[in-house]
Design a protein around this motif. Structure first.
Motif, PDB file in Angstrom:
ATOM      1  N   VAL A  42      63.813  59.077  44.784  1.00 46.83           N
ATOM      2  CA  VAL A  42      63.634  60.477  45.153  1.00 46.83           C
ATOM      3  C   VAL A  42      63.526  61.324  43.890  1.00 46.83           C
ATOM      4  O   VAL A  42      64.342  61.207  42.975  1.00 46.83           O
ATOM      5  CB  VAL A  42      64.820  60.981  46.007  1.00 46.83           C
ATOM      6  N   HIS A  43      62.516  62.157  43.855  1.00 46.55           N
ATOM      7  CA  HIS A  43      62.359  63.136  42.772  1.00 46.55           C
ATOM      8  C   HIS A  43      62.529  64.523  43.382  1.00 46.55           C
ATOM      9  O   HIS A  43      61.736  64.942  44.216  1.00 46.55           O
ATOM     10  CB  HIS A  43      60.991  62.992  42.109  1.00 46.55           C
ATOM     11  N   TRP A  50      71.092  64.514  50.129  1.00 46.77           N
ATOM     12  CA  TRP A  50      70.219  63.880  51.120  1.00 46.77           C
ATOM     13  C   TRP A  50      70.997  62.864  51.940  1.00 46.77           C
ATOM     14  O   TRP A  50      71.830  62.131  51.402  1.00 46.77           O
ATOM     15  CB  TRP A  50      69.043  63.164  50.428  1.00 46.77           C
ATOM     16  N   ARG A  51      70.706  62.816  53.237  1.00 46.62           N
ATOM     17  CA  ARG A  51      71.271  61.786  54.108  1.00 46.62           C
ATOM     18  C   ARG A  51      70.180  60.769  54.440  1.00 46.62           C
ATOM     19  O   ARG A  51      69.089  61.134  54.876  1.00 46.62           O
ATOM     20  CB  ARG A  51      71.827  62.369  55.403  1.00 46.62           C
ATOM     21  N   VAL A  52      70.484  59.498  54.224  1.00 47.89           N
ATOM     22  CA  VAL A  52      69.551  58.424  54.526  1.00 47.89           C
ATOM     23  C   VAL A  52      69.713  58.031  55.985  1.00 47.89           C
ATOM     24  O   VAL A  52      70.835  57.835  56.469  1.00 47.89           O
ATOM     25  CB  VAL A  52      69.809  57.201  53.634  1.00 47.89           C
ATOM     26  N   GLN A  53      68.586  57.918  56.696  1.00 46.13           N
ATOM     27  CA  GLN A  53      68.584  57.434  58.081  1.00 46.13           C
ATOM     28  C   GLN A  53      67.563  56.312  58.201  1.00 46.13           C
ATOM     29  O   GLN A  53      66.514  56.336  57.539  1.00 46.13           O
ATOM     30  CB  GLN A  53      68.244  58.562  59.063  1.00 46.13           C
ATOM     31  N   THR A  66      75.288  59.651  52.524  1.00 46.07           N
ATOM     32  CA  THR A  66      74.826  60.901  51.936  1.00 46.07           C
ATOM     33  C   THR A  66      74.810  60.742  50.426  1.00 46.07           C
ATOM     34  O   THR A  66      75.770  60.249  49.835  1.00 46.07           O
ATOM     35  CB  THR A  66      75.747  62.068  52.327  1.00 46.07           C
ATOM     36  N   ARG A  67      73.712  61.149  49.808  1.00 41.59           N
ATOM     37  CA  ARG A  67      73.552  60.993  48.363  1.00 41.59           C
ATOM     38  C   ARG A  67      73.162  62.328  47.742  1.00 41.59           C
ATOM     39  O   ARG A  67      72.391  63.090  48.320  1.00 41.59           O
ATOM     40  CB  ARG A  67      72.464  59.961  48.044  1.00 41.59           C
ATOM     41  N   THR A  91      67.731  66.631  54.089  1.00 43.94           N
ATOM     42  CA  THR A  91      68.695  67.365  53.278  1.00 43.94           C
ATOM     43  C   THR A  91      69.937  67.624  54.116  1.00 43.94           C
ATOM     44  O   THR A  91      69.858  67.899  55.307  1.00 43.94           O
ATOM     45  CB  THR A  91      68.129  68.708  52.787  1.00 43.94           C
ATOM     46  N   ASP A  92      71.071  67.501  53.480  1.00 39.57           N
ATOM     47  CA  ASP A  92      72.342  67.632  54.186  1.00 39.57           C
ATOM     48  C   ASP A  92      73.293  68.426  53.308  1.00 39.57           C
ATOM     49  O   ASP A  92      74.306  67.917  52.832  1.00 39.57           O
ATOM     50  CB  ASP A  92      72.912  66.237  54.489  1.00 39.57           C
TER      51      ASP A  92
END
Length: 450
Positions: A42-43, A50-53, A66-67, A91-92
Protein backbone atom coordinates in the motif's frame (compact mmCIF):
# COMPACT_ATOMS: atom_id res chain seq x y z
CA UNK A 1 -14.83 9.80 4.25
CA UNK A 2 -13.94 6.13 3.98
CA UNK A 3 -11.60 5.02 1.26
CA UNK A 4 -11.73 1.61 -0.39
CA UNK A 5 -9.21 -0.48 -2.30
CA UNK A 6 -10.67 -3.64 -3.87
CA UNK A 7 -8.68 -6.17 -5.87
CA UNK A 8 -8.53 -9.86 -6.73
CA UNK A 9 -5.48 -12.11 -6.56
CA UNK A 10 -5.38 -15.25 -8.67
CA UNK A 11 -2.67 -17.68 -7.60
CA UNK A 12 0.15 -17.75 -10.14
CA UNK A 13 3.57 -19.40 -10.21
CA UNK A 14 5.82 -18.17 -7.42
CA UNK A 15 7.94 -16.17 -9.85
CA UNK A 16 5.00 -14.17 -11.18
CA UNK A 17 4.02 -10.69 -10.08
CA UNK A 18 0.68 -8.98 -10.52
CA UNK A 19 0.41 -5.22 -10.16
CA UNK A 20 -2.75 -3.23 -9.73
CA UNK A 21 -3.09 0.44 -8.92
CA UNK A 22 -6.56 1.63 -8.02
CA UNK A 23 -7.09 5.26 -6.98
CA UNK A 24 -8.54 6.00 -3.58
CA UNK A 25 -7.59 9.63 -3.03
CA UNK A 26 -3.98 9.45 -1.86
CA UNK A 27 -3.70 5.63 -1.87
CA UNK A 28 -2.65 3.03 -4.42
CA UNK A 29 -1.66 -0.59 -4.06
CA UNK A 30 0.31 -3.36 -5.73
CA UNK A 31 -0.28 -7.09 -5.41
CA UNK A 32 2.96 -9.03 -5.22
CA UNK A 33 3.26 -12.82 -5.30
CA UNK A 34 6.27 -13.76 -3.19
CA UNK A 35 6.74 -17.49 -2.67
CA UNK A 36 3.94 -18.89 -0.52
CA UNK A 37 2.32 -15.57 0.23
CA UNK A 38 0.73 -12.54 -1.33
CA UNK A 39 1.99 -9.13 -0.29
CA UNK A 40 -0.35 -6.16 -0.39
CA UNK A 41 1.89 -3.15 -0.90
CA UNK A 42 0.00 0.00 0.00
CA UNK A 43 1.24 3.46 -0.93
CA UNK A 44 -0.63 6.06 1.07
CA UNK A 45 0.84 9.52 1.62
CA UNK A 46 -2.02 10.25 4.01
CA UNK A 47 -0.74 7.60 6.44
CA UNK A 48 -4.19 6.19 7.12
CA UNK A 49 -5.21 3.16 9.12
CA UNK A 50 -6.47 0.27 6.97
CA UNK A 51 -8.49 -2.85 7.75
CA UNK A 52 -7.78 -5.91 5.61
CA UNK A 53 -10.81 -7.97 4.53
CA UNK A 54 -10.85 -11.19 2.49
CA UNK A 55 -13.48 -13.06 0.50
CA UNK A 56 -13.70 -16.10 -1.75
CA UNK A 57 -16.99 -15.11 -3.40
CA UNK A 58 -17.37 -11.36 -3.04
CA UNK A 59 -20.47 -12.17 -1.05
CA UNK A 60 -19.10 -12.54 2.45
CA UNK A 61 -16.15 -10.59 3.75
CA UNK A 62 -13.98 -11.68 6.67
CA UNK A 63 -12.30 -8.99 8.72
CA UNK A 64 -8.56 -9.22 9.12
CA UNK A 65 -6.06 -7.11 10.99
CA UNK A 66 -5.99 -3.33 11.16
CA UNK A 67 -2.73 -1.83 9.91
CA UNK A 68 -1.37 1.70 10.04
CA UNK A 69 0.75 3.29 7.34
CA UNK A 70 3.42 5.32 9.11
CA UNK A 71 5.51 6.89 6.36
CA UNK A 72 3.78 6.49 3.03
CA UNK A 73 4.29 2.76 2.38
CA UNK A 74 3.23 -0.48 4.06
CA UNK A 75 3.71 -4.09 2.96
CA UNK A 76 1.09 -6.49 4.34
CA UNK A 77 1.91 -10.22 3.90
CA UNK A 78 -1.13 -12.44 3.34
CA UNK A 79 -1.10 -16.27 3.26
CA UNK A 80 -2.24 -17.93 0.04
CA UNK A 81 -5.38 -20.01 0.48
CA UNK A 82 -7.12 -21.75 -2.45
CA UNK A 83 -6.78 -20.68 -6.04
CA UNK A 84 -8.52 -17.33 -6.00
CA UNK A 85 -9.20 -14.77 -3.32
CA UNK A 86 -10.45 -11.24 -3.15
CA UNK A 87 -8.89 -8.67 -0.87
CA UNK A 88 -10.33 -5.40 0.29
CA UNK A 89 -8.74 -2.57 2.24
CA UNK A 90 -10.98 -0.10 4.02
CA UNK A 91 -9.78 2.93 5.90
CA UNK A 92 -10.56 2.42 9.55
CA UNK A 93 -9.61 5.64 11.29
CA UNK A 94 -11.89 4.82 14.21
CA UNK A 95 -10.26 1.46 14.77
CA UNK A 96 -7.88 1.12 17.66
CA UNK A 97 -4.28 0.94 16.53
CA UNK A 98 -1.12 1.59 18.45
CA UNK A 99 0.83 4.61 17.24
CA UNK A 100 3.71 4.35 19.66
CA UNK A 101 7.36 4.26 18.66
CA UNK A 102 7.50 0.45 18.83
CA UNK A 103 4.72 0.21 16.24
CA UNK A 104 5.97 2.97 13.96
CA UNK A 105 9.74 2.61 14.14
CA UNK A 106 12.49 0.03 14.03
CA UNK A 107 14.57 1.37 16.90
CA UNK A 108 16.59 -0.68 19.40
CA UNK A 109 15.75 -0.64 23.10
CA UNK A 110 18.99 1.21 23.79
CA UNK A 111 19.88 4.34 21.82
CA UNK A 112 22.58 3.91 19.20
CA UNK A 113 25.75 5.94 19.63
CA UNK A 114 25.50 9.25 17.81
CA UNK A 115 27.19 11.40 20.44
CA UNK A 116 30.62 9.79 20.82
CA UNK A 117 31.47 7.85 17.67
CA UNK A 118 34.68 5.83 17.62
CA UNK A 119 37.18 7.75 15.51
CA UNK A 120 40.85 7.08 14.72
CA UNK A 121 43.48 9.18 16.54
CA UNK A 122 44.16 11.48 13.59
CA UNK A 123 40.53 12.66 13.77
CA UNK A 124 40.77 13.44 17.48
CA UNK A 125 43.58 15.98 17.36
CA UNK A 126 43.13 19.56 18.66
CA UNK A 127 43.20 20.85 15.07
CA UNK A 128 40.34 18.59 14.04
CA UNK A 129 38.37 19.30 17.22
CA UNK A 130 38.80 22.98 16.45
CA UNK A 131 36.81 22.52 13.22
CA UNK A 132 33.75 21.28 15.13
CA UNK A 133 30.84 23.72 14.72
CA UNK A 134 28.61 22.15 17.40
CA UNK A 135 27.17 25.00 19.49
CA UNK A 136 27.20 24.83 23.28
CA UNK A 137 23.42 25.28 23.17
CA UNK A 138 22.90 22.11 21.11
CA UNK A 139 25.30 19.29 21.95
CA UNK A 140 24.65 16.05 20.11
CA UNK A 141 22.95 13.45 22.31
CA UNK A 142 21.92 9.93 21.39
CA UNK A 143 18.26 10.68 22.06
CA UNK A 144 18.33 14.01 20.23
CA UNK A 145 20.04 12.60 17.14
CA UNK A 146 17.63 9.64 17.13
CA UNK A 147 14.72 12.08 17.02
CA UNK A 148 16.57 13.94 14.25
CA UNK A 149 17.02 10.68 12.35
CA UNK A 150 13.26 10.02 12.42
CA UNK A 151 12.55 13.60 11.30
CA UNK A 152 15.15 13.35 8.53
CA UNK A 153 13.36 10.39 6.96
CA UNK A 154 9.77 11.47 7.70
CA UNK A 155 7.71 12.57 4.70
CA UNK A 156 5.39 14.48 7.04
CA UNK A 157 7.90 17.31 6.72
CA UNK A 158 6.61 18.07 3.20
CA UNK A 159 3.25 19.65 2.42
CA UNK A 160 1.77 16.62 0.64
CA UNK A 161 3.76 14.08 2.69
CA UNK A 162 5.61 12.72 -0.35
CA UNK A 163 9.26 13.65 0.29
CA UNK A 164 11.62 13.83 3.22
CA UNK A 165 15.04 15.36 3.84
CA UNK A 166 16.46 11.98 2.80
CA UNK A 167 14.78 12.24 -0.61
CA UNK A 168 17.41 14.81 -1.61
CA UNK A 169 20.17 13.62 0.75
CA UNK A 170 20.39 9.90 0.10
CA UNK A 171 22.70 7.81 2.27
CA UNK A 172 23.93 5.65 -0.61
CA UNK A 173 25.09 8.80 -2.41
CA UNK A 174 27.00 10.29 0.51
CA UNK A 175 23.79 11.96 1.69
CA UNK A 176 23.50 13.89 -1.57
CA UNK A 177 21.28 13.59 -4.65
CA UNK A 178 22.45 11.80 -7.82
CA UNK A 179 20.22 14.11 -9.86
CA UNK A 180 21.67 17.41 -10.98
CA UNK A 181 18.73 19.23 -9.41
CA UNK A 182 16.42 17.74 -6.81
CA UNK A 183 12.68 17.24 -7.28
CA UNK A 184 10.47 19.04 -4.79
CA UNK A 185 7.18 17.99 -3.23
CA UNK A 186 5.10 19.23 -6.17
CA UNK A 187 7.47 18.19 -8.96
CA UNK A 188 9.42 21.43 -9.23
CA UNK A 189 13.21 21.44 -9.49
CA UNK A 190 15.66 23.11 -7.16
CA UNK A 191 18.13 25.55 -8.68
CA UNK A 192 21.22 23.97 -7.09
CA UNK A 193 22.62 20.50 -6.56
CA UNK A 194 22.01 18.92 -3.14
CA UNK A 195 25.27 18.99 -1.21
CA UNK A 196 26.64 15.89 0.48
CA UNK A 197 26.30 15.99 4.27
CA UNK A 198 29.26 13.84 5.32
CA UNK A 199 31.31 15.68 7.96
CA UNK A 200 29.12 18.79 7.91
CA UNK A 201 30.01 18.97 11.60
CA UNK A 202 33.52 20.08 10.66
CA UNK A 203 32.66 23.13 8.57
CA UNK A 204 34.50 25.75 10.61
CA UNK A 205 32.74 28.72 9.01
CA UNK A 206 29.40 27.31 10.31
CA UNK A 207 27.41 28.99 7.52
CA UNK A 208 25.39 26.61 5.35
CA UNK A 209 23.96 26.30 1.84
CA UNK A 210 26.14 26.88 -1.21
CA UNK A 211 25.75 30.64 -0.71
CA UNK A 212 26.16 30.43 3.10
CA UNK A 213 22.89 32.26 3.71
CA UNK A 214 22.17 30.21 6.86
CA UNK A 215 24.34 31.25 9.78
CA UNK A 216 24.18 27.87 11.51
CA UNK A 217 23.19 24.29 10.81
CA UNK A 218 20.26 24.76 13.20
CA UNK A 219 18.99 27.57 10.96
CA UNK A 220 19.72 25.69 7.74
CA UNK A 221 17.70 22.54 8.48
CA UNK A 222 14.43 24.48 8.75
CA UNK A 223 14.74 26.34 5.45
CA UNK A 224 14.14 23.45 2.99
CA UNK A 225 11.01 22.55 4.97
CA UNK A 226 9.61 26.04 4.32
CA UNK A 227 10.90 26.40 0.76
CA UNK A 228 8.09 26.69 -1.78
CA UNK A 229 9.85 24.33 -4.22
CA UNK A 230 11.43 21.82 -1.85
CA UNK A 231 8.94 20.85 0.87
CA UNK A 232 6.32 23.61 0.89
CA UNK A 233 5.47 23.56 4.61
CA UNK A 234 4.91 26.11 7.32
CA UNK A 235 6.47 25.50 10.70
CA UNK A 236 3.08 25.92 12.42
CA UNK A 237 1.56 23.17 10.27
CA UNK A 238 4.58 20.94 10.87
CA UNK A 239 4.31 21.36 14.64
CA UNK A 240 0.58 20.51 14.48
CA UNK A 241 1.19 17.47 12.30
CA UNK A 242 3.97 16.04 14.45
CA UNK A 243 2.11 16.75 17.69
CA UNK A 244 -0.72 14.52 16.45
CA UNK A 245 1.59 11.48 16.33
CA UNK A 246 1.96 9.72 19.71
CA UNK A 247 5.32 8.24 18.76
CA UNK A 248 6.76 11.73 18.40
CA UNK A 249 5.66 12.52 21.94
CA UNK A 250 7.84 9.67 23.16
CA UNK A 251 10.82 10.80 21.09
CA UNK A 252 10.57 14.42 22.22
CA UNK A 253 10.37 13.33 25.86
CA UNK A 254 13.54 11.28 25.43
CA UNK A 255 15.37 14.09 23.64
CA UNK A 256 14.16 17.17 25.50
CA UNK A 257 12.37 16.03 28.66
CA UNK A 258 8.80 16.77 27.58
CA UNK A 259 6.45 15.93 24.70
CA UNK A 260 6.25 19.55 23.54
CA UNK A 261 6.88 19.88 19.81
CA UNK A 262 8.17 23.20 18.52
CA UNK A 263 10.34 24.43 15.66
CA UNK A 264 13.34 25.10 17.92
CA UNK A 265 13.42 21.49 19.06
CA UNK A 266 12.88 20.23 15.51
CA UNK A 267 15.84 22.26 14.27
CA UNK A 268 18.07 21.13 17.11
CA UNK A 269 17.26 17.45 16.60
CA UNK A 270 17.79 17.59 12.84
CA UNK A 271 21.10 19.41 13.31
CA UNK A 272 22.23 16.80 15.83
CA UNK A 273 21.50 14.00 13.38
CA UNK A 274 23.32 15.72 10.52
CA UNK A 275 26.36 16.33 12.73
CA UNK A 276 26.44 12.61 13.53
CA UNK A 277 27.11 11.76 9.85
CA UNK A 278 30.86 11.39 10.33
CA UNK A 279 33.41 9.54 8.22
CA UNK A 280 36.46 7.86 9.76
CA UNK A 281 36.76 4.43 8.16
CA UNK A 282 37.90 5.11 4.60
CA UNK A 283 40.93 3.60 2.92
CA UNK A 284 42.60 6.96 3.51
CA UNK A 285 42.02 6.67 7.27
CA UNK A 286 43.58 3.22 7.31
CA UNK A 287 46.47 4.69 5.33
CA UNK A 288 47.19 7.41 7.88
CA UNK A 289 47.82 4.74 10.50
CA UNK A 290 50.00 2.60 8.21
CA UNK A 291 52.01 5.29 6.44
CA UNK A 292 49.86 4.65 3.36
CA UNK A 293 51.43 1.26 2.74
CA UNK A 294 47.88 0.10 1.93
CA UNK A 295 47.76 2.45 -1.09
CA UNK A 296 48.53 1.41 -4.63
CA UNK A 297 51.34 3.19 -6.44
CA UNK A 298 48.72 5.13 -8.41
CA UNK A 299 46.86 6.19 -5.25
CA UNK A 300 50.10 7.35 -3.63
CA UNK A 301 50.97 9.31 -6.76
CA UNK A 302 47.57 10.99 -6.55
CA UNK A 303 48.09 11.75 -2.86
CA UNK A 304 51.41 13.43 -3.68
CA UNK A 305 49.78 15.54 -6.40
CA UNK A 306 46.92 16.48 -4.05
CA UNK A 307 49.26 17.56 -1.26
CA UNK A 308 52.02 18.96 -3.46
CA UNK A 309 51.93 20.27 -7.02
CA UNK A 310 48.15 20.29 -7.16
CA UNK A 311 47.90 22.50 -4.05
CA UNK A 312 44.46 20.97 -3.43
CA UNK A 313 44.95 21.27 0.33
CA UNK A 314 44.68 25.06 0.01
CA UNK A 315 40.91 24.62 -0.24
CA UNK A 316 40.49 21.07 1.09
CA UNK A 317 42.81 20.94 4.08
CA UNK A 318 43.34 18.64 7.06
CA UNK A 319 42.26 15.03 7.33
CA UNK A 320 38.67 16.21 7.00
CA UNK A 321 39.38 17.84 3.61
CA UNK A 322 37.53 21.02 4.52
CA UNK A 323 38.25 24.69 3.72
CA UNK A 324 39.07 26.03 7.17
CA UNK A 325 37.74 29.53 7.63
CA UNK A 326 37.76 30.54 3.96
CA UNK A 327 35.29 30.62 1.08
CA UNK A 328 36.37 30.49 -2.55
CA UNK A 329 35.70 31.45 -6.13
CA UNK A 330 37.12 28.57 -8.17
CA UNK A 331 36.83 30.11 -11.62
CA UNK A 332 34.00 28.06 -13.09
CA UNK A 333 32.92 30.85 -15.46
CA UNK A 334 32.92 34.58 -16.05
CA UNK A 335 30.40 36.02 -15.46
CA UNK A 336 28.66 33.59 -13.13
CA UNK A 337 25.08 32.69 -14.05
CA UNK A 338 24.50 31.83 -10.39
CA UNK A 339 26.42 34.46 -8.43
CA UNK A 340 26.60 32.44 -5.18
CA UNK A 341 27.17 34.66 -2.15
CA UNK A 342 26.86 37.63 -4.48
CA UNK A 343 23.24 36.70 -5.15
CA UNK A 344 22.57 37.12 -1.42
CA UNK A 345 24.72 40.17 -0.67
CA UNK A 346 24.39 41.99 -3.97
CA UNK A 347 28.09 42.86 -3.77
CA UNK A 348 30.26 42.46 -6.89
CA UNK A 349 33.18 41.20 -4.82
CA UNK A 350 31.04 38.25 -3.66
CA UNK A 351 30.19 37.00 -7.13
CA UNK A 352 31.16 33.37 -7.62
CA UNK A 353 31.89 32.65 -3.98
CA UNK A 354 30.53 29.26 -2.91
CA UNK A 355 30.78 27.02 0.13
CA UNK A 356 33.41 24.27 -0.14
CA UNK A 357 32.16 20.96 1.27
CA UNK A 358 34.33 18.19 2.65
CA UNK A 359 35.77 15.82 0.05
CA UNK A 360 34.96 12.80 2.18
CA UNK A 361 32.77 10.38 0.20
CA UNK A 362 33.28 12.58 -2.86
CA UNK A 363 33.17 9.51 -5.10
CA UNK A 364 29.53 8.99 -4.09
CA UNK A 365 28.21 12.54 -4.43
CA UNK A 366 28.18 13.09 -8.20
CA UNK A 367 27.28 15.31 -9.96
CA UNK A 368 29.66 18.04 -8.82
CA UNK A 369 29.73 21.80 -8.18
CA UNK A 370 26.84 23.95 -7.04
CA UNK A 371 25.00 23.39 -10.32
CA UNK A 372 25.98 19.76 -10.87
CA UNK A 373 27.70 20.63 -14.13
CA UNK A 374 30.33 17.88 -13.87
CA UNK A 375 29.03 14.33 -13.99
CA UNK A 376 32.25 12.57 -12.95
CA UNK A 377 35.38 13.08 -10.88
CA UNK A 378 37.35 12.83 -14.11
CA UNK A 379 35.55 15.92 -15.41
CA UNK A 380 36.29 17.78 -12.17
CA UNK A 381 39.99 16.98 -12.42
CA UNK A 382 39.98 17.98 -16.11
CA UNK A 383 38.56 21.35 -15.09
CA UNK A 384 41.31 22.04 -12.55
CA UNK A 385 43.88 20.78 -15.01
CA UNK A 386 43.01 23.07 -17.92
CA UNK A 387 39.67 24.80 -17.40
CA UNK A 388 39.94 27.37 -14.59
CA UNK A 389 38.54 30.70 -15.85
CA UNK A 390 40.05 34.11 -15.08
CA UNK A 391 37.36 35.80 -13.00
CA UNK A 392 37.99 39.07 -11.10
CA UNK A 393 37.14 37.28 -7.84
CA UNK A 394 39.15 34.14 -8.58
CA UNK A 395 40.70 33.08 -5.28
CA UNK A 396 44.47 33.61 -4.89
CA UNK A 397 44.95 29.89 -4.30
CA UNK A 398 43.91 29.36 -7.92
CA UNK A 399 46.24 32.00 -9.37
CA UNK A 400 49.91 31.65 -10.24
CA UNK A 401 51.94 33.20 -7.40
CA UNK A 402 53.99 36.38 -7.79
CA UNK A 403 57.32 35.77 -9.48
CA UNK A 404 56.13 32.59 -11.18
CA UNK A 405 55.51 32.36 -14.95
CA UNK A 406 52.10 33.85 -15.72
CA UNK A 407 51.91 35.46 -12.29
CA UNK A 408 48.33 36.37 -11.38
CA UNK A 409 46.83 34.26 -14.14
CA UNK A 410 44.61 31.22 -13.44
CA UNK A 411 46.62 28.36 -12.00
CA UNK A 412 45.96 25.38 -14.24
CA UNK A 413 47.64 22.12 -13.30
CA UNK A 414 48.13 20.84 -16.87
CA UNK A 415 48.27 17.25 -15.66
CA UNK A 416 49.13 14.31 -17.88
CA UNK A 417 46.54 11.60 -18.47
CA UNK A 418 48.31 9.37 -15.96
CA UNK A 419 48.47 12.12 -13.33
CA UNK A 420 44.77 12.87 -13.70
CA UNK A 421 43.94 9.20 -13.27
CA UNK A 422 46.15 9.09 -10.17
CA UNK A 423 44.43 12.09 -8.62
CA UNK A 424 41.01 10.51 -9.19
CA UNK A 425 42.27 7.26 -7.66
CA UNK A 426 43.36 9.16 -4.56
CA UNK A 427 40.00 10.91 -4.23
CA UNK A 428 38.32 7.51 -4.27
CA UNK A 429 40.31 6.48 -1.19
CA UNK A 430 38.13 8.97 0.72
CA UNK A 431 35.07 6.77 0.17
CA UNK A 432 33.63 5.44 3.41
CA UNK A 433 30.68 3.10 2.96
CA UNK A 434 30.66 2.45 6.69
CA UNK A 435 28.90 5.82 6.89
CA UNK A 436 26.45 5.23 4.07
CA UNK A 437 25.38 1.84 5.48
CA UNK A 438 25.54 2.62 9.21
CA UNK A 439 22.31 1.43 10.87
CA UNK A 440 22.02 4.52 13.01
CA UNK A 441 21.91 6.71 9.89
CA UNK A 442 19.33 4.68 7.94
CA UNK A 443 15.55 5.04 7.55
CA UNK A 444 14.02 3.97 10.90
CA UNK A 445 10.37 3.64 9.82
CA UNK A 446 8.53 0.33 9.90
CA UNK A 447 7.25 -0.52 6.39
CA UNK A 448 6.54 -4.23 6.86
CA UNK A 449 3.43 -5.21 8.79
CA UNK A 450 4.12 -7.68 11.55
Amino acid sequence: MKKLLLFAATILPASAEVSAQLPAESATTRILHEGDQIVLEVHDSGNHTWRVQTSDTLGTWTNGDTRRVFNGTLRIPMPIEGTKRFFRLNTDEAGAFASDSDSALLLPATFLNHATPALPPHLLTPAIRGQDNTPVSNPTTNAGATLGRVLFYDKRLSANQTISCASCHQAAHGFSDPRRFSVGFDGGLTDRNSMGLTNAKYYLRENYFWDERAATLEEQVLQPIQNSIEMGMTLDLLVTRLSAEPFYGELFIDAFGSATVNSDRISKALAQFVRSIISGQSKYDAGVASGFTNFTAQENQGRQIFNGAGNCTACHGSDNFVPGNAIFNNGLENPYIDKGVGRVSGLPQDEGLFKVPSLRNIELTAPYMHDGRFATLEQVVDFYSTGVVNHPNLSPQLRNPPGAPGAGQPRRLNLTTAQKAALVAFLRTLTDTAVTTDTKLQDPFRYEAE
